[in-house]
Design a protein around this motif. Structure first.
Motif, short mmCIF file in Angstrom:
data_model
loop_
_atom_site.label_atom_id
_atom_site.label_comp_id
_atom_site.label_asym_id
_atom_site.label_seq_id
_atom_site.Cartn_x
_atom_site.Cartn_y
_atom_site.Cartn_z
N THR A 160 25.11 -2.44 48.98
CA THR A 160 24.23 -3.14 48.06
C THR A 160 23.79 -2.19 46.96
OG1 THR A 160 22.32 -2.60 49.39
CG2 THR A 160 23.38 -4.71 49.82
N ILE A 184 20.58 -16.41 42.55
CA ILE A 184 20.35 -16.85 43.93
C ILE A 184 21.10 -15.88 44.85
CG2 ILE A 184 20.84 -18.68 45.61
CD1 ILE A 184 20.39 -20.67 43.30
N GLY A 185 20.43 -15.44 45.88
CA GLY A 185 21.02 -14.49 46.81
C GLY A 185 20.60 -13.06 46.55
N ASP A 186 20.08 -12.76 45.34
CA ASP A 186 19.52 -11.43 45.09
C ASP A 186 18.32 -11.24 46.01
OD1 ASP A 186 21.31 -10.90 43.02
OD2 ASP A 186 19.85 -11.22 41.41
N MET A 187 18.07 -10.02 46.39
CA MET A 187 16.89 -9.70 47.18
C MET A 187 15.81 -9.24 46.22
SD MET A 187 17.83 -10.38 50.24
CE MET A 187 16.66 -9.63 51.33
N GLU A 225 12.80 -10.17 49.94
CA GLU A 225 13.15 -11.54 50.31
C GLU A 225 14.27 -12.05 49.42
OE1 GLU A 225 10.07 -14.39 51.18
OE2 GLU A 225 8.59 -12.81 50.83
N ALA A 226 15.09 -12.93 49.96
CA ALA A 226 16.19 -13.50 49.19
C ALA A 226 15.67 -14.55 48.21
CB ALA A 226 17.22 -14.14 50.11
N THR A 239 16.01 -17.90 46.51
CA THR A 239 16.69 -19.14 46.88
C THR A 239 16.78 -20.13 45.72
OG1 THR A 239 14.59 -20.00 47.73
CG2 THR A 239 16.08 -18.95 49.33
N GLN A 240 15.97 -19.92 44.68
CA GLN A 240 16.03 -20.78 43.49
C GLN A 240 15.67 -19.96 42.26
OE1 GLN A 240 13.72 -24.36 43.50
NE2 GLN A 240 14.16 -24.78 45.64
N THR A 261 11.41 -17.61 46.52
CA THR A 261 11.97 -16.93 47.68
C THR A 261 11.59 -17.70 48.93
OG1 THR A 261 10.03 -15.52 47.97
CG2 THR A 261 11.79 -14.66 46.58
N ARG A 271 21.31 -6.39 44.88
CA ARG A 271 22.41 -7.35 44.73
C ARG A 271 23.64 -6.79 45.44
NH1 ARG A 271 23.34 -9.27 38.81
NH2 ARG A 271 21.44 -10.38 39.35
N ARG A 272 24.26 -7.65 46.22
CA ARG A 272 25.53 -7.28 46.84
C ARG A 272 26.64 -7.53 45.83
NH1 ARG A 272 22.99 -9.40 51.64
NH2 ARG A 272 23.02 -7.77 53.21
#
Length: 91
Positions: A2, A14-17, A33-34, A36-37, A49, A70-71
């Motif tokens: 990451t 979306i999906g970023d921490m 936290e991830a 989500t929107q 989140t 971010r992955r």
């Protein structure tokens, strides 16, 4: 692997921490936290989140800096045609 990066709020995905909290605990990573929107509302960026029952809501100017983890995108293998394998029946 990451990567921790700084992006403009309107580039959060979306999906970023996202770091949510002061990090005063023994394990500050519990505050990541991830997302989500990601919404654009009245010229502001709203990051959500968590889930509907328990979520965080954060508001930013579109060009405001946000640190996220971010992955990297998963690279898909190109589709290759495999030869059809025929069984021999031993006749």
């Amino acid at each position: 692997m990451t990567t921790r990066i700084t992006v403009a709020a309107d580039h959060a995905m979306i999906g970023d921490m996202f770091y949510n909290g002061l990090g005063t605990g023994k394990h500050p990573t519990y505050a990541w936290e991830a997302i989500t929107q990601v919404n654009s509302v009245d010229g502001l960026i709203q990051l959500i989140t968590g889930h509907l029952e328990s979520h965080g809501e954060f508001w930013f100017e579109p060009d405001e800096s946000v640190v996220v983890v971010r992955r990297p995108p998963i690279e898909s293998k190109p589709a290759t045609a495999e030869p059809h394998k025929q069984r021999t029946h031993g006749h």
